[in-house]
Enzyme design. Structure first.
Site, PDB file in Angstrom:
ATOM      1  N   SER A   1      -1.016  44.607   3.670  1.00 26.87           N
ATOM      2  CA  SER A   1      -2.351  44.124   3.997  1.00 26.87           C
ATOM      3  C   SER A   1      -2.811  43.128   2.934  1.00 26.87           C
ATOM      4  CB  SER A   1      -3.310  45.315   4.116  1.00 26.87           C
ATOM      5  OG  SER A   1      -4.530  44.914   4.674  1.00 26.87           O
ATOM      6  N   ASN A   2      -4.109  42.882   2.839  1.00 26.24           N
ATOM      7  CA  ASN A   2      -4.645  41.980   1.814  1.00 26.24           C
ATOM      8  C   ASN A   2      -6.009  42.499   1.366  1.00 26.24           C
ATOM      9  OD1 ASN A   2      -6.773  40.733   3.553  1.00 26.24           O
ATOM     10  ND2 ASN A   2      -4.975  40.143   4.740  1.00 26.24           N
ATOM     11  N   TYR A   3      -6.617  41.790   0.416  1.00 29.35           N
ATOM     12  CA  TYR A   3      -7.841  42.291  -0.213  1.00 29.35           C
ATOM     13  C   TYR A   3      -9.130  41.974   0.538  1.00 29.35           C
ATOM     14  CZ  TYR A   3      -5.116  43.352  -4.394  1.00 29.35           C
ATOM     15  OH  TYR A   3      -4.226  43.870  -5.274  1.00 29.35           O
ATOM     16  N   SER A   4      -9.040  41.434   1.739  1.00 29.97           N
ATOM     17  CA  SER A   4     -10.264  41.077   2.463  1.00 29.97           C
ATOM     18  C   SER A   4     -11.199  42.282   2.602  1.00 29.97           C
ATOM     19  CB  SER A   4      -9.889  40.561   3.858  1.00 29.97           C
ATOM     20  OG  SER A   4     -11.050  40.463   4.647  1.00 29.97           O
TER      21      SER A   4
END
Ligand code: C5P
Length: 212
Positions: A23-26
């Site tokens: 995933s990512n840090y959004s």
């Protein structure tokens, strides 16, 4: 009849096995602020959201999704009834080709994941929709404006909102940011040091007033 807007928010999660993902840090803050603002203006608002810890505003139609493929399906379905699409989600560019059906055991010193590219939802949506105004975001580390302009053209968008990944702190979560709004008619506006709440108002103004 009131106009309808589809807004995407948050990260996507791409499964590695039943207990792990990429995933990512959004944080999803921008998308949720945009949805709140759209509701305030009386638009029928659909929020297609990846996993976030944020409570959805009352009155929104919340469509929860996990992966980029889920988000694509939901966006293309909701787009049919939309006058505006704003893709604020941080869609994972890749997914694991074949996620494992059971938890991957620690067998070797290394593990190789085979990643494949996810479809670009915005590009597809912009091609498919002949009536909706389509807006995207561009988070850049350098050459912000040039890269955003390229994305505006390559993805066939009406509007793009660009911001720079700050060197001090990750922009995901940063609440005070600078943005540049560019549109396909050549308009260009810079807004400095605005909160995501304040910028959401400005962005919606631009999108709702955009003339085809
Ligand atoms: O190309 P890049 O990922 O920087 O573009 C960002 C914009 O494209 C965002 O609006 C994002 O929501 C959208 N996007 C998409 N599908 C992808 C990747 C990004 O719609 N697979």
């Amino acid at each position: 009849m009131s106009q309808a807007i589809v807004i995407t928010a948050g990260p996507t999660r791409e499964k590695i096995d039943p207990v792990r993902f990429i995933s990512n840090y959004s944080t999803g803050i921008f998308g949720y602020e945009l949805a709140k603002e759209a509701l305030r203006r009386g638009l029928k608002t659909v929020l297609v959201s990846g996993p976030t810890g944020i409570k959805a505003p009352a009155g929104v139609k919340l469509v929860r999704v996990e992966s980029a493929l889920d988000m694509r399906r939901a966006v293309l379905k909701e787009l049919k009834r939309a006058d505006y699409l704003v893709m604020a989600a941080a869609v994972s560019d890749w997914r694991v080709k074949t996620p494992a059906l059971s938890k991957i055991k620690r067998a070797n010193k290394t593990l190789t994941l085979h990643l494949v590219e996810n479809p670009d939802i915005l590009t597809e949506a912009a091609k498919l929709s002949n009536k909706a105004i389509v807006a995207g975001f561009a988070l850049e580390t350098e050459d912000v404006e040039r890269n955003a302009l390229l994305k505006l053209r390559n993805k066939g968008l009406d509007i793009i909102i660009a911001n720079k990944l700050s060197s001090k702190k990750d922009i995901f979560g940063d609440n005070i940011i600078d943005i540049i709004i560019l549109d396909r008619l050549g308009n260009r506006h810079i807004y400095r040091r605005g909160s995501k709440k304040k910028l959401a108002k400005i962005i919606l103004d631009k999108i709702l007033r955009f003339n085809i």
